[in-house]
Design an enzyme around this catalytic site. Structure first.
Site, PDB file in Angstrom:
ATOM      1  N   LYS A 185     -86.574   0.298  37.952  1.00 27.46           N
ATOM      2  CA  LYS A 185     -85.418   0.475  37.092  1.00 27.46           C
ATOM      3  C   LYS A 185     -84.981  -0.880  36.549  1.00 27.46           C
ATOM      4  O   LYS A 185     -85.381  -1.891  37.120  1.00 27.46           O
ATOM      5  CB  LYS A 185     -84.277   1.156  37.847  1.00 27.46           C
ATOM      6  N   HIS A 190     -84.219   1.966  44.612  1.00 31.81           N
ATOM      7  CA  HIS A 190     -84.336   1.651  46.037  1.00 31.81           C
ATOM      8  C   HIS A 190     -83.124   2.113  46.848  1.00 31.81           C
ATOM      9  O   HIS A 190     -83.200   2.218  48.061  1.00 31.81           O
ATOM     10  CB  HIS A 190     -84.656   0.170  46.253  1.00 31.81           C
ATOM     11  N   GLU A 223     -70.916  -7.235  45.047  1.00 28.28           N
ATOM     12  CA  GLU A 223     -71.835  -8.249  45.572  1.00 28.28           C
ATOM     13  C   GLU A 223     -71.157  -9.603  45.522  1.00 28.28           C
ATOM     14  O   GLU A 223     -70.417  -9.895  44.579  1.00 28.28           O
ATOM     15  CB  GLU A 223     -73.117  -8.286  44.733  1.00 28.28           C
ATOM     16  N   HIS A 227     -78.529   3.245  40.573  1.00 25.37           N
ATOM     17  CA  HIS A 227     -78.067   3.377  41.963  1.00 25.37           C
ATOM     18  C   HIS A 227     -76.762   4.177  42.080  1.00 25.37           C
ATOM     19  O   HIS A 227     -76.637   5.068  42.899  1.00 25.37           O
ATOM     20  CB  HIS A 227     -77.812   2.006  42.595  1.00 25.37           C
TER      21      HIS A 227
HETATM   22  C1  BG6 Z   1     -81.002  -4.324  42.278  1.00 24.96           C
HETATM   23  C2  BG6 Z   1     -80.284  -5.050  41.170  1.00 24.96           C
HETATM   24  O1  BG6 Z   1     -81.465  -3.092  41.823  1.00 24.96           O
HETATM   25  O2  BG6 Z   1     -80.123  -4.125  43.365  1.00 24.96           O
HETATM   26  C3  BG6 Z   1     -79.690  -6.341  41.672  1.00 24.96           C
HETATM   27  O3  BG6 Z   1     -81.175  -5.322  40.111  1.00 24.96           O
HETATM   28  C4  BG6 Z   1     -78.854  -6.112  42.909  1.00 24.96           C
HETATM   29  O4  BG6 Z   1     -78.904  -6.953  40.649  1.00 24.96           O
HETATM   30  C5  BG6 Z   1     -79.646  -5.327  43.936  1.00 24.96           C
HETATM   31  O5  BG6 Z   1     -78.477  -7.369  43.436  1.00 24.96           O
HETATM   32  C6  BG6 Z   1     -78.808  -5.001  45.147  1.00 24.96           C
HETATM   33  O6  BG6 Z   1     -79.568  -4.359  46.109  1.00 24.96           O
HETATM   34  P1  BG6 Z   1     -79.055  -4.254  47.592  1.00 24.96           P
HETATM   35  O7  BG6 Z   1     -80.068  -3.401  48.251  1.00 24.96           O
HETATM   36  O8  BG6 Z   1     -78.976  -5.654  48.120  1.00 24.96           O
HETATM   37  O9  BG6 Z   1     -77.700  -3.628  47.516  1.00 24.96           O
END
Ligand code: BG6
Length: 483
Positions: A148, A178, A216, A240
């Site tokens: 994605k 993911h 984040e 997501h």
């Molecule tokens: C990714 C994004 O899909 O997910 C990133 O492209 C983001 O920008 C990341 O930081 C966050 O993943 P997780 O698993 O750390 O929440």
């Protein structure tokens, strides 16, 4: 057990492959989850001498400790092909290598092509694979994994589907999101449907609103090539966070198989739409400089590769509604941002207060909230009111909690789980084309609105985002959960 197969990663030296894919494969190897006939083929312009780079990335990012013996055994199965995506020579070399590996291990031509490349390179890579005949299996199968965001809006997403469909049948396409590989996310369905007590309350008579937050603390240092022009809404809301919404809001599937779950997700996403007016129900922002623990954090436009006039948003918030009998009238607030005060991903379902709520409860500000904490500290939390010991009836908000890590063994990382699923041919945790397209349909009007609205305002790095996000909720007397 997965079939004997070769996994080809296009873009093996890229950010995603180094930080997530290769470490996940190492973790699978570490716990004996790779099938005996497995080979990993890395394809990139600078692949040839990248073994030390891959090793470093495993040391830095794998879930399991680095074990030189495991790595050594895995490197016997790693083959690196140097080539650029528009260079026919590299693909010819790839085809001969795959044939040799099949022969050496006595396996059919079972190939996974993982396109860890920008969507703009999909057509070139697929076209080159077709030229050397790699897109059509002789005895085995093909699976293609795409990352994605799939496109940058609904028309471009459809165009990419057309490209892929030219070369591969729909059932062989695995669209990675993911978040669906995270255990806590899969637990949403278990909590909702394996228990009898939540479902009767799961509707607009008992739920006041839902907040979905992905905050984040990191910025986008080193990712300008991907992130500039993409922004927070395309990066994580389109995929997501709308997937989280689908799992929270969907009807009970007739089974937990891929088709039944996808059918319900598609239905709920097709009934989901932005609530307006957009200048009151949405907000965006870009992080400016800030201070965290006496350390100065740079603003987005000071990060390498971002132009001084970048209009990329690093914070996005929006409101959606779902036009079904169950959900009519319940706002779903979604927000995400980089360089916020802390890292947290959660879904908070706030129940309607009792109609004749006791004055004490109202005074104490008790609000029944069910929180799914996706990360960090994954778990479930229920906020209720309880009497404070002593005379009188003093009510105090308290919480009941379940911490996954204190109950279960550590779960595999999302990519570990999903790569294993691709090798096994299990598509349950991969969004279907219709889900991806509905997600674009939902957010496209907001992207268009922003495209004509100039640059976003800034918020100081290390804070909870722009004040305009608070206004979205305060108009209806609600507040975001504290970050
Ligand atoms: C990714 C994004 O899909 O997910 C990133 O492209 C983001 O920008 C990341 O930081 C966050 O993943 P997780 O698993 O750390 O929440």
């Amino acid at each position: 057990v997965a079939d004997l197969s070769s996994l080809v990663i296009f873009g093996i030296t890229g950010d995603l492959a180094r930080k997530k894919l290769v470490p996940a494969i190492y973790d699978l190897a570490h716990c004996g989850q790779l099938p005996a006939g497995f080979d990993l083929v890395g394809f990139a312009r600078d692949a040839a001498n990248s073994e030390p780079v891959l090793r470093e990335s495993v040391i830095a990012h794998a879930r399991r400790p680095f074990d030189p013996a495991v790595w050594q055994a895995l490197t016997q199965r790693i083959h690196l092909v140097e080539g650029s995506f528009d260079d026919p020579g590299g693909f010819t070399q790839l085809a001969s290598l795959l044939a040799v590996l099949d022969q050496r291990r006595g396996k059919p031509d079972n190939y996974v092509f993982y396109l860890s490349v920008p969507p703009s390179a999909f057509a070139t890579v697929c076209g080159r694979l077709a030229v050397v005949g790699l897109n059509r299996p002789a005895r085995g199968w093909r699976r293609v994994v795409v990352e994605k965001p799939f496109g940058h809006d609904l028309p471009s997403s459809r165009a990419l589907e057309v490209v892929l469909a030219q070369y591969f049948p729909p059932s062989s396409i695995y669209r990675i999101d993911h978040y669906l590989g995270k255990e806590t996310v899969q637990n949403i369905l278990a909590l909702r449907f394996a228990n009898g007590m939540f479902e009767p309350l799961w509707n607009n008579r008992h739920i006041d609103h839902v907040q979905i937050t992905m905050a984040e603390s990191v910025g986008v240092t080193g990712r300008a090539g991907y992130y500039d022009g993409v922004g927070a809404a395309r990066d994580v809301i389109q995929n997501h966070l709308l997937q989280l919404l689908a799992l929270i809001a969907m009807e009970e599937p007739v089974g937990f198989d891929a088709d039944s779950i996808a059918a319900e997700k598609v239905k709920i996403l097709s009934a989901t739409e932005l609530l307006g007016p957009l200048d009151q129900t949405s907000a965006r922002g870009q992080y400016g400089p800030g201070i965290d623990d006496d350390v100065r954090l740079p603003g987005l436009t000071e990060e390498d590769g971002f132009p001084a006039d970048s209009s990329t948003e690093t914070f996005a918030a929006l409101t959606v509604g779902i036009t079904t009998r169950r959900w009519a009238g319940v706002p779903f607030y979604i927000r995400t941002g980089k360089r916020l005060a802390r890292r947290t991903t959660e879904i908070a379902v706030t129940f309607t207060p009792p109609a004749h709520g006791s004055p004490a409860a109202r005074a104490a500000g008790v609000s029944n909230v069910l929180v799914f904490r996706v990360q960090p500290d994954d778990g479930i939390e229920l906020h209720i009111g309880a009497k404070r010991p002593g005379g009188g009836m003093q009510i105090q908000p308290v919480s009941l909690g379940m911490d996954f890590r204190s109950v279960f063994d550590p779960a595999p990382e999302a990519y570990e789980r999903l790569i294993g699923d691709v090798l096994r041919g299990d598509g349950t945790l991969f969004p279907r084309r219709a889900e991806v397209e509905h997600s674009w349909r939902i957010i496209d009007p907001l992207l268009q609105h922003w495209a004509t609205a100039g640059r976003p305002g800034t918020y100081p790095a290390g804070t909870s985002g722009p004040a305009s996000a608070d206004d979205i909720l305060s108009r209806s007397g609600r507040v975001w959960r504290t970050l």
